[in-house]
Design a protein around this motif. Sequence first.
Motif, PDB file in Angstrom:
ATOM      1  N   ALA A   1       0.737  -1.284   0.040  1.00  0.00           N
ATOM      2  CA  ALA A   1       0.074   0.102   0.169  1.00  0.00           C
ATOM      3  C   ALA A   1       0.919   1.567   0.188  1.00  0.00           C
ATOM      4  O   ALA A   1       0.478   2.454  -0.696  1.00  0.00           O
ATOM      5  CB  ALA A   1      -0.982  -0.135   1.204  1.00  0.00           C
ATOM      6  N   LYS A   2       1.909   1.404   0.675  1.00  0.00           N
ATOM      7  CA  LYS A   2       2.639   2.534   0.949  1.00  0.00           C
ATOM      8  C   LYS A   2       3.226   3.047  -0.094  1.00  0.00           C
ATOM      9  O   LYS A   2       3.218   4.418  -0.507  1.00  0.00           O
ATOM     10  CB  LYS A   2       3.883   2.359   2.103  1.00  0.00           C
ATOM     11  N   ARG A   3       3.528   2.249  -1.216  1.00  0.00           N
ATOM     12  CA  ARG A   3       4.037   2.808  -2.444  1.00  0.00           C
ATOM     13  C   ARG A   3       3.477   2.332  -3.825  1.00  0.00           C
ATOM     14  O   ARG A   3       3.949   2.191  -4.700  1.00  0.00           O
ATOM     15  CB  ARG A   3       5.831   2.564  -2.489  1.00  0.00           C
ATOM     16  N   TYR A   4       2.144   2.209  -3.565  1.00  0.00           N
ATOM     17  CA  TYR A   4       1.338   1.264  -4.672  1.00  0.00           C
ATOM     18  C   TYR A   4       1.220   2.407  -5.629  1.00  0.00           C
ATOM     19  O   TYR A   4       1.257   2.107  -6.984  1.00  0.00           O
ATOM     20  CB  TYR A   4      -0.004   0.981  -4.005  1.00  0.00           C
ATOM     21  N   ASP A   5       0.722   3.431  -5.447  1.00  0.00           N
ATOM     22  CA  ASP A   5       0.613   4.362  -6.612  1.00  0.00           C
ATOM     23  C   ASP A   5       2.011   4.808  -7.231  1.00  0.00           C
ATOM     24  O   ASP A   5       2.090   4.989  -8.585  1.00  0.00           O
ATOM     25  CB  ASP A   5       0.021   5.823  -5.882  1.00  0.00           C
ATOM     26  N   LEU A   6       2.953   4.882  -6.602  1.00  0.00           N
ATOM     27  CA  LEU A   6       4.329   5.162  -7.354  1.00  0.00           C
ATOM     28  C   LEU A   6       4.687   4.231  -8.364  1.00  0.00           C
ATOM     29  O   LEU A   6       5.020   4.213  -9.401  1.00  0.00           O
ATOM     30  CB  LEU A   6       5.318   5.426  -6.128  1.00  0.00           C
ATOM     31  N   THR A   7       4.457   2.916  -7.720  1.00  0.00           N
ATOM     32  CA  THR A   7       4.663   1.792  -8.518  1.00  0.00           C
ATOM     33  C   THR A   7       4.111   1.723  -9.785  1.00  0.00           C
ATOM     34  O   THR A   7       4.428   1.208 -10.649  1.00  0.00           O
ATOM     35  CB  THR A   7       4.523   0.628  -7.473  1.00  0.00           C
ATOM     36  N   ASN A   8       2.802   1.813  -9.613  1.00  0.00           N
ATOM     37  CA  ASN A   8       1.778   1.795 -10.714  1.00  0.00           C
ATOM     38  C   ASN A   8       2.054   2.802 -11.853  1.00  0.00           C
ATOM     39  O   ASN A   8       2.355   2.521 -12.994  1.00  0.00           O
ATOM     40  CB  ASN A   8       0.389   2.073 -10.439  1.00  0.00           C
ATOM     41  N   ASP A   9       2.638   4.021 -11.326  1.00  0.00           N
ATOM     42  CA  ASP A   9       3.209   5.134 -12.193  1.00  0.00           C
ATOM     43  C   ASP A   9       4.422   4.389 -13.046  1.00  0.00           C
ATOM     44  O   ASP A   9       4.555   4.878 -14.286  1.00  0.00           O
ATOM     45  CB  ASP A   9       3.429   6.244 -11.763  1.00  0.00           C
ATOM     46  N   LEU A  10       5.272   4.023 -12.323  1.00  0.00           N
ATOM     47  CA  LEU A  10       6.578   3.633 -12.872  1.00  0.00           C
ATOM     48  C   LEU A  10       6.270   2.497 -14.025  1.00  0.00           C
ATOM     49  O   LEU A  10       6.664   2.211 -14.869  1.00  0.00           O
ATOM     50  CB  LEU A  10       7.707   2.978 -11.899  1.00  0.00           C
ATOM     51  N   MET A  11       5.496   1.198 -13.569  1.00  0.00           N
ATOM     52  CA  MET A  11       5.003   0.213 -14.446  1.00  0.00           C
ATOM     53  C   MET A  11       4.684   0.499 -15.604  1.00  0.00           C
ATOM     54  O   MET A  11       4.819  -0.050 -16.585  1.00  0.00           O
ATOM     55  CB  MET A  11       4.411  -0.626 -13.600  1.00  0.00           C
ATOM     56  N   THR A  12       3.720   1.685 -15.647  1.00  0.00           N
ATOM     57  CA  THR A  12       2.969   2.023 -16.852  1.00  0.00           C
ATOM     58  C   THR A  12       3.348   3.134 -17.496  1.00  0.00           C
ATOM     59  O   THR A  12       2.898   3.679 -18.443  1.00  0.00           O
ATOM     60  CB  THR A  12       1.448   2.446 -16.582  1.00  0.00           C
ATOM     61  N   ALA A  13       4.657   3.803 -16.916  1.00  0.00           N
ATOM     62  CA  ALA A  13       5.236   4.871 -17.729  1.00  0.00           C
ATOM     63  C   ALA A  13       4.324   5.989 -17.718  1.00  0.00           C
ATOM     64  O   ALA A  13       4.349   6.839 -18.392  1.00  0.00           O
ATOM     65  CB  ALA A  13       5.945   4.607 -18.841  1.00  0.00           C
ATOM     66  N   GLY A  14       3.257   6.289 -16.580  1.00  0.00           N
ATOM     67  CA  GLY A  14       2.553   7.288 -16.331  1.00  0.00           C
ATOM     68  C   GLY A  14       1.172   7.258 -17.065  1.00  0.00           C
ATOM     69  O   GLY A  14       0.143   7.751 -17.061  1.00  0.00           O
ATOM     70  N   ILE A  15       1.128   6.187 -18.205  1.00  0.00           N
ATOM     71  CA  ILE A  15      -0.243   5.874 -19.157  1.00  0.00           C
ATOM     72  C   ILE A  15      -1.391   5.781 -17.956  1.00  0.00           C
ATOM     73  O   ILE A  15      -2.507   5.779 -18.468  1.00  0.00           O
ATOM     74  CB  ILE A  15       0.376   4.767 -19.972  1.00  0.00           C
ATOM     75  N   GLN A  16      -1.320   4.910 -17.078  1.00  0.00           N
ATOM     76  CA  GLN A  16      -2.380   4.745 -16.042  1.00  0.00           C
ATOM     77  C   GLN A  16      -3.059   5.854 -15.846  1.00  0.00           C
ATOM     78  O   GLN A  16      -4.350   5.877 -15.646  1.00  0.00           O
ATOM     79  CB  GLN A  16      -1.848   3.875 -15.018  1.00  0.00           C
ATOM     80  N   ARG A  17      -2.530   7.071 -15.970  1.00  0.00           N
ATOM     81  CA  ARG A  17      -3.155   8.531 -15.811  1.00  0.00           C
ATOM     82  C   ARG A  17      -4.331   8.571 -16.787  1.00  0.00           C
ATOM     83  O   ARG A  17      -5.259   8.937 -16.538  1.00  0.00           O
ATOM     84  CB  ARG A  17      -2.295   9.367 -15.434  1.00  0.00           C
ATOM     85  N   SER A  18      -3.841   8.445 -18.034  1.00  0.00           N
ATOM     86  CA  SER A  18      -4.670   8.613 -18.975  1.00  0.00           C
ATOM     87  C   SER A  18      -5.971   7.368 -18.948  1.00  0.00           C
ATOM     88  O   SER A  18      -7.038   7.598 -19.456  1.00  0.00           O
ATOM     89  CB  SER A  18      -4.088   8.585 -20.409  1.00  0.00           C
ATOM     90  N   TRP A  19      -5.498   6.231 -18.529  1.00  0.00           N
ATOM     91  CA  TRP A  19      -6.422   5.138 -18.430  1.00  0.00           C
ATOM     92  C   TRP A  19      -7.534   5.470 -17.441  1.00  0.00           C
ATOM     93  O   TRP A  19      -8.822   5.268 -17.716  1.00  0.00           O
ATOM     94  CB  TRP A  19      -5.867   4.013 -17.920  1.00  0.00           C
ATOM     95  N   ARG A  20      -7.047   6.433 -16.438  1.00  0.00           N
ATOM     96  CA  ARG A  20      -7.906   6.715 -15.385  1.00  0.00           C
ATOM     97  C   ARG A  20      -9.127   7.938 -15.814  1.00  0.00           C
ATOM     98  O   ARG A  20     -10.093   7.657 -15.566  1.00  0.00           O
ATOM     99  CB  ARG A  20      -7.267   7.330 -14.132  1.00  0.00           C
ATOM    100  N   ARG A  21      -8.472   8.540 -16.765  1.00  0.00           N
ATOM    101  CA  ARG A  21      -9.291   9.615 -17.172  1.00  0.00           C
ATOM    102  C   ARG A  21     -10.433   9.107 -18.331  1.00  0.00           C
ATOM    103  O   ARG A  21     -11.401   9.577 -18.088  1.00  0.00           O
ATOM    104  CB  ARG A  21      -8.455  10.819 -17.985  1.00  0.00           C
TER     105      ARG A  21
END
Length: 245
Positions: free
Chosen positions: A37-57
Amino acid sequence: MHPRWVRRGADAYARRVARAELDKQPTDVRRMFDTVAKRYDLTNDLMTAGIQRSWRRSMVDAVDPQRGDLVLDLAAGTGCSSEPFFTRGATAVPCDFSVGMLRQGKRDRPSLPFVAGDGTRLPFLDETFDAVTISYGLRNFVDPVAGLREMRRVTRPGGRLVVCEFSRPTNGAFRSLYLDGFMKALPRIASVTASASDAYVYLAESIRAWPDQAGLADLMVEAGWQAPEWRNLTGGIVALHRATA
């Protein structure tokens, strides 16, 4: 219908689809998410190169929340998927069964109304929500159809369901590269930031075992949802599915 959304013919829903064969015991899954949990958001950003933000939108756009809507965001984790609904004038209720995720979310986003709950036994009355969303969480259910039925129970007639989940790339060569290459490398990538990289071995295995786009649409119909359709994101690495109660 938007041309990027695909709908199955009604006759296709009689086909039974392969289900994930992993032994996803709730206690083990909960403990796993508590650990990361502590670094979950950061790890997701790293693994997807930030693309997960556009998926969320894209997920929020698919819900199309209206001002005053009440949205249940299941498997919300730390609440990053819930925040955008408030900017659209809706109210989102982030719900998760990982206490570790909820605690981290409350630290990071103290204004959100986090609720602890099991997706197969939701702590809400029938027909409470205008829409229900779940991002990257349905794959972790022991019985996804039971979870989808429970989501249907708490959704008002005519309400919407949007599922954002890892899926199958549509291009054969890219699919092989993704499933056989990136999935094997995923735990090593996650180890850069994650406190428990073994959790990402499970992530890779569960993605490989999960039904494809049409298969998930079948499960939604089995659970009582109407007219499911899907839209591929990033070549089908992720797919958005939506349906109506």
